[in-house]
Design an enzyme around this catalytic site. Structure first.
Site, PDB file in Angstrom:
ATOM      1  CG  HIS A  49      -3.309  -1.608  18.461  1.00 49.23           C
ATOM      2  ND1 HIS A  49      -3.356  -0.313  17.991  1.00 49.23           N
ATOM      3  CD2 HIS A  49      -4.231  -2.304  17.745  1.00 49.23           C
ATOM      4  CE1 HIS A  49      -4.279  -0.227  17.041  1.00 49.23           C
ATOM      5  NE2 HIS A  49      -4.819  -1.422  16.873  1.00 49.23           N
ATOM      6  CB  CYS A  60      -3.229  -0.978  13.524  1.00 45.21           C
ATOM      7  SG  CYS A  60      -4.801  -1.842  13.261  1.00 45.21           S
ATOM      8  CE1 TYR A  61      -6.600   3.701   7.231  1.00 44.49           C
ATOM      9  CE2 TYR A  61      -4.704   5.140   7.545  1.00 44.49           C
ATOM     10  CZ  TYR A  61      -5.852   4.801   6.844  1.00 44.49           C
ATOM     11  OH  TYR A  61      -6.254   5.551   5.769  1.00 44.49           O
ATOM     12  N   GLY A  67      -6.181   3.575  12.905  1.00 45.40           N
ATOM     13  CA  GLY A  67      -7.279   4.460  12.544  1.00 45.40           C
ATOM     14  C   GLY A  67      -8.540   3.673  12.246  1.00 45.40           C
ATOM     15  CD  GLU A  84      -1.122   1.414  20.172  1.00 46.92           C
ATOM     16  OE1 GLU A  84      -2.110   1.705  19.467  1.00 46.92           O
ATOM     17  OE2 GLU A  84      -0.178   0.701  19.777  1.00 46.92           O
ATOM     18  CB  SER A 115     -18.145  13.930  39.419  1.00 47.69           C
ATOM     19  OG  SER A 115     -16.849  13.366  39.388  1.00 47.69           O
ATOM     20  N   GLY A 116     -16.692  14.258  42.381  1.00 51.29           N
ATOM     21  CA  GLY A 116     -16.142  13.440  43.460  1.00 51.29           C
ATOM     22  C   GLY A 116     -15.252  12.344  42.920  1.00 51.29           C
ATOM     23  N   GLY A 117     -15.214  12.211  41.591  1.00 50.52           N
ATOM     24  CA  GLY A 117     -14.345  11.217  40.973  1.00 50.52           C
ATOM     25  C   GLY A 117     -12.901  11.658  40.969  1.00 50.52           C
ATOM     26  CB  VAL A 118      -9.818   9.778  40.042  1.00 52.11           C
ATOM     27  CG1 VAL A 118      -8.322  10.042  39.993  1.00 52.11           C
ATOM     28  CG2 VAL A 118     -10.123   8.565  40.905  1.00 52.11           C
ATOM     29  CG  ASP A 119     -10.838  11.731  35.684  1.00 55.41           C
ATOM     30  OD1 ASP A 119      -9.812  11.133  36.044  1.00 55.41           O
ATOM     31  OD2 ASP A 119     -11.694  11.223  34.940  1.00 55.41           O
ATOM     32  CB  SER A 120     -13.872  16.416  39.128  1.00 56.19           C
ATOM     33  OG  SER A 120     -14.348  15.536  40.128  1.00 56.19           O
ATOM     34  CB  THR A 121     -10.683  14.645  43.237  1.00 50.35           C
ATOM     35  OG1 THR A 121     -12.033  14.320  43.567  1.00 50.35           O
ATOM     36  CG2 THR A 121      -9.904  14.858  44.518  1.00 50.35           C
ATOM     37  CE  LYS A 171      -9.992   7.574  35.198  1.00 48.96           C
ATOM     38  NZ  LYS A 171     -11.027   8.547  35.630  1.00 48.96           N
TER      39      LYS A 171
END
Length: 626
Positions: free
Chosen positions: A173, A84-85, A57, A175, A226-232, A376
Site C-alpha cells: 500500500h 494489493c487486491y 479490497g 497510499e 462534540s468539541g472535537g476537531v471535526d465538528s468544530t 483528519k
C-alpha cells in the site's frame, strides 16, 4: 473553477478497501485531481481519465462473492496501477495466478528493487524501501508480459510492470504514510500518465463552501458539537458559508466527556467568537440508553440513535420548524468507510453518525456533511485556513460517543467458543520464540493472553481477537520492567500478530497490584466506571501537555478493562498512537521516563489493579479496543 467532468483526473476504482479513498486523497494532496468510481463502471465513462488505479479490497479474488469488475477496462489505452487486491486483478487479467500466500504480511516489510530492470514508478527512489503490507493472498505466477521490479523477503512479486501495456501492480500500500516512498510513486505514476497539477487547498475550501450553500439552499442548519476537531471545523465552515444567524450549534454533554471537557469546549468557542451555540446536559439519557449493554456495536448504535432522540427533543423545545432546519455532522470519510458505507467495503465498526436514524435522515436529504470527503489532516489544514486556534484544531480526536467506547463491557462470563479461541491464542503465543531482548529480559519474560477481546482490522476485515501480554522482570511494589528499546518491543508485537490467528494486539504489563488475583469481571458502561476512566485519562493527558508530547502524537486513548480483582476495580491500557490519516497508525513510543512517571501516578489510585501499554500498530489493531 473548472468543471470536474472536464478536468484531467486520475480515477480510483474502489474494490472496497479501507484505503481506497486514501489513494484519491494522496493524489489530490500532490496536486492532481482524482475521483472515485466503481470497478463495474463502463469503459466509456473512464475514457476521459489520464490514469486509473485499482484499489485494495477485503475480498479474496477467489471468493464466491467479489466486487463486480468490468474487465473491458483492461483494454483501455490508459496507464493502470493495481494495489494489493488491484495487484491481483491486474495479474489475473493477463493470465497470472493468485492464491493463498505461504506467509501473510501485516505491517512493515522491506522492498528490494530488481537492479536489472528500470521502472518509471521508482524514478528518484533508490535503495531498499520500507513499505506497508496488509495481505494474506499473493500472486503465484505473473501475468503475460509482466516482469518483477521489486520483492520482499516473503513476497517475490511485490512490484511488477508490463510497459508495453502501460500496466503496473504493487502488493504493498503506497497510499499510506508508512510507505515513505509512496508519494513519490504516485507522483511518478501521474507524470507517466501525462497529468499536470490542477488541485490545491484553496480550490478544496472554495468547493466545500459552495457545496454548503448549494446543499443548504434556504434552510438553516443545526450541528451537534462534540468539541472535537471535526465538528468544530464543520461549525466554522457552516458559519462562514451561511452566517451565524442561519447556524445553531448544540453541544451535548452525553456523560462520556473527558474530565471538565464540556466547560473547556464552551470557553474555547466563546473565545473564538462563536455565539450561536447552546450547551445541554443529557448524560442521564445516554447512560440509560446503553445500560447493561456489552456488545460494542450495539452500544455504538444506541449512542447514535439517542443523539437523534435528543435532537428531536431539542427541536421541539426550541420550537424549530423541522422543514426549515437541516442536521449537520462532522463526518469524515474514514467514518463512512469503516461503517461499510461504500459499495464493496467491509464494516470495521459502526460509527454513531451512520446508525439507522441518521441513514433515514440522509435518505430524506435532511443531513449536511461538509467534511464527508476529507481526512483528519485535511480538516486540520482547513481549520487553520479559517483562523481557528491550535487549541481547537490540534486537539486529539474525540468521537461523538466519547469515552463510552473506551469502556469495555462484560457480563463476567467468557462464552465457551471464546474460551476455546483463547486457549488456541495461548497455544499460538507459547509457540512464538521472541528474541532481540537483553539476556536478562528474555529470561524474565512471561507471555499470556487476557480474557478480553478487542476489535482489529486485518486485510480490510474486522476481527475480534485476544491481546497478547508481555511481562518482564518484577521491579518491586507491583511495577514491571520496561525494556529500553521500543523498536525491540515493536518487532515483537509485529512478530506475534503476524504469526497468530487468534491474536490481534500485543501489550506490555507495566504494573499489577501486589497480591491481586485478576479475572474477568461483570462491568458495564456506568457513571462509576466512566468517572474512574476520567481520572486515569486526565493523569495521562496532563502529563503529555506538561512534557510537550501532546502535540507530538496523534491521539491518546485510555482503555478501561473489566479485568480486575473485583467489579468495582479495573485495569487500564495506555494507547498513544501516531498517524497522519487515521487509516493507518503506529503505537507511539513515548519517552520512557514519562511513561514510568504516568504509571506511578495511575497506580496510586485506589481502584487500579493493572496498567498496560498497547504496542500494536494499525493494522492489525484499530486505535481503540471497541
Amino acid at each position: 473553477m473548472a468543471n470536474n467532468e472536464t478536468r484531467d483526473k486520475i480515477v480510483v476504482l474502489d474494490f472496497g478497501s479501507q484505503y481506497a479513498h486514501l489513494i484519491a486523497k494522496r493524489f489530490r494532496m500532490l496536486g492532481f485531481y482524482s475521483e472515485i468510481a466503481l470497478p463495474s463502471a463502463s469503459a466509456d465513462s473512464l475514457k476521459g481519465a489520464k490514469g486509473i488505479v485499482f484499489s485494495g479490497g477485503p475480498a479474496s479474488v477467489y471468493d464466491e462473492k467479489t466486487p463486480d469488475f468490468n474487465s473491458e477496462i483492461l483494454n483501455l489505452d490508459i496507464p493502470i496501477l493495481g494495489l494489493c487486491y488491484g495487484h491481483y486483478i491486474v495479474q489475473l487479467g493477463y493470465g497470472g495466478k493468485v492464491g493463498k500466500a505461504d506467509v501473510g504480511e501485516f505491517g512493515f516489510a522491506s522492498l528490494n528493487f530488481n537492479k536489472e530492470v528500470s521502472c518509471p514508478l521508482f524514478k528518484g527512489i533508490s535503495g531498499d524501501q520500507q513499505v506497508w503490507m496488509s495481505h494474506q493472498d499473493g500472486v503465484l505466477a505473473l501475468g503475460q508480459g509482466f516482469e518483477i521490479v521489486g520483492s520482499t523477503k516473503d513476497c517475490p512479486y511485490a512490484a511488477t510492470q508490463n510497459l508495453s501495456k502501460k500496466r503496473f501492480s504493487l502488493q504493498f500500500h503506497c497510499e499510506v504514510k508508512d510507505t515513505p516512498c509512496g508519494n513519490q510513486i504516485f507522483e511518478n505514476f501521474a507524470s507517466y500518465c501525462g497529468m499536470e497539477k490542477n488541485w490545491d487547498q484553496a480550490t478544496v475550501l472554495n468547493t466545500i463552501l459552495q457545496n454548503i450553500q448549494k446543499d443548504a439552499g434556504d434552510k438553516n442548519v443545526l450541528l451537534f458539537l462534540s468539541g472535537g476537531v471535526d465538528s468544530t471545523v464543520a461549525f466554522a465552515l457552516l458559519n462562514k458559508a451561511l452566517g451565524q444567524k442561519r447556524v445553531l450549534g448544540l453541544h451535548i454533554d452525553n456523560g462520556f466527556m473527558r474530565k471538565n471537557e464540556s466547560a473547556s469546549v464552551s470557553s474555547q468557542y466563546k473565545k473564538f467568537g462563536f455565539e450561536n451555540f447552546i450547551a445541554r446536559d443529557a448524560s442521564k439519557s445516554f447512560l440509560d440508553a446503553i445500560k447493561g449493554l456489552t456488545d460494542p456495536q450495539k452500544k455504538r448504535m444506541a449512542v447514535g440513535e439517542n443523539f437523534i432522540t435528543v435532537r428531536d427533543q431539542f427541536v421541539a423545545e426550541q420550537k424549530l420548524d423541522e422543514n426549515l432546519w437541516l442536521l449537520a455532522q462532522g463526518t469524515l470519510y474514514p467514518d463512512i468507510i469503516e461503517s461499510g458505507g461504500t459499495k464493496n467495503s467491509n464494516t470495521i465498526k459502526t460509527h454513531h453518525n451512520r446508525v439507522a436514524g441518521i441513514q433515514a435522515l440522509l435518505a430524506k436529504g435532511m443531513i449536511i456533511e461538509p467534511l464527508k470527503d476529507l481526512y483528519k489532516d485535511e480538516v486540520r489544514a482547513i481549520g487553520k485556513a479559517l483562523g481557528l486556534s491550535d487549541e481547537l484544531v490540534m486537539r486529539h480526536p474525540f468521537p461523538g460517543p466519547g469515552l463510552s467506547i473506551n469502556v469495555l463491557c462484560s457480563d463476567g462470563n467468557l462464552p465457551a467458543d471464546q474460551k476455546d479461541e483463547m486457549q488456541k491464542a495461548q497455544e499460538e503465543l507459547d509457540a512464538i520464540e521472541l528474541t532481540g531482548f537483553c539476556d536478562h529480559c528474555s529470561q524474565e519474560l512471561k507471555k499470556y493472553v487476557l480474557p478480553v477481546r478487542s476489535v482489529g482490522v486485518q486485510g480490510d476485515f474486522r476481527t475480534y481477537r485476544f491481546p497478547a501480554v508481555l511481562k518482564f522482570g518484577d521491579e518491586g511494589d507491583g511495577f514491571f520492567h520496561l525494556p529500553k528499546k521500543w523498536e525491540k518491543l515493536d518487532a515483537a508485537s509485529i512478530q506475534i500478530t503476524n504469526s497468530a490467528k487468534f491474536i490481534n494486539r500485543t501489550i506490555i504489563c507495566l504494573y499489577q497490584k501486589p497480591g491481586a488475583e485478576l479475572s474477568l469481571q461483570e462491568g458495564y458502561c456506568s457513571k462509576d466506571r466512566l468517572d474512574q476512566l476520567r481520572e486515569v485519562d486526565d493523569i495521562v493527558l496532563t502529563a503529555l501537555h506538561k512534557s510537550g508530547d501532546y502535540q507530538k502524537i496523534f491521539q491518546h486513548l485510555t482503555i478501561d478493562l473489566p479485568y480486575a480483582s473485583a467489579n468495582n476495580r479495573a485495569s487500564f491500557v495506555l494507547r498513544p498512537v501516531v498517524s497522519e490519516d487515521v487509516m493507518t497508525a503506529r503505537f507511539a513510543p513515548l519517552p520512557q521516563e514519562l511513561v514510568k512517571e504516568i504509571v506511578k501516578k495511575i497506580a496510586a489510585l485506589d481502584f487500579v489493579d493493572a496498567i498496560y501499554y498497547d504496542l500494536t500498530n494499525k493494522p492489525p489493531a484499530t486505535f481503540g479496543w471497541e
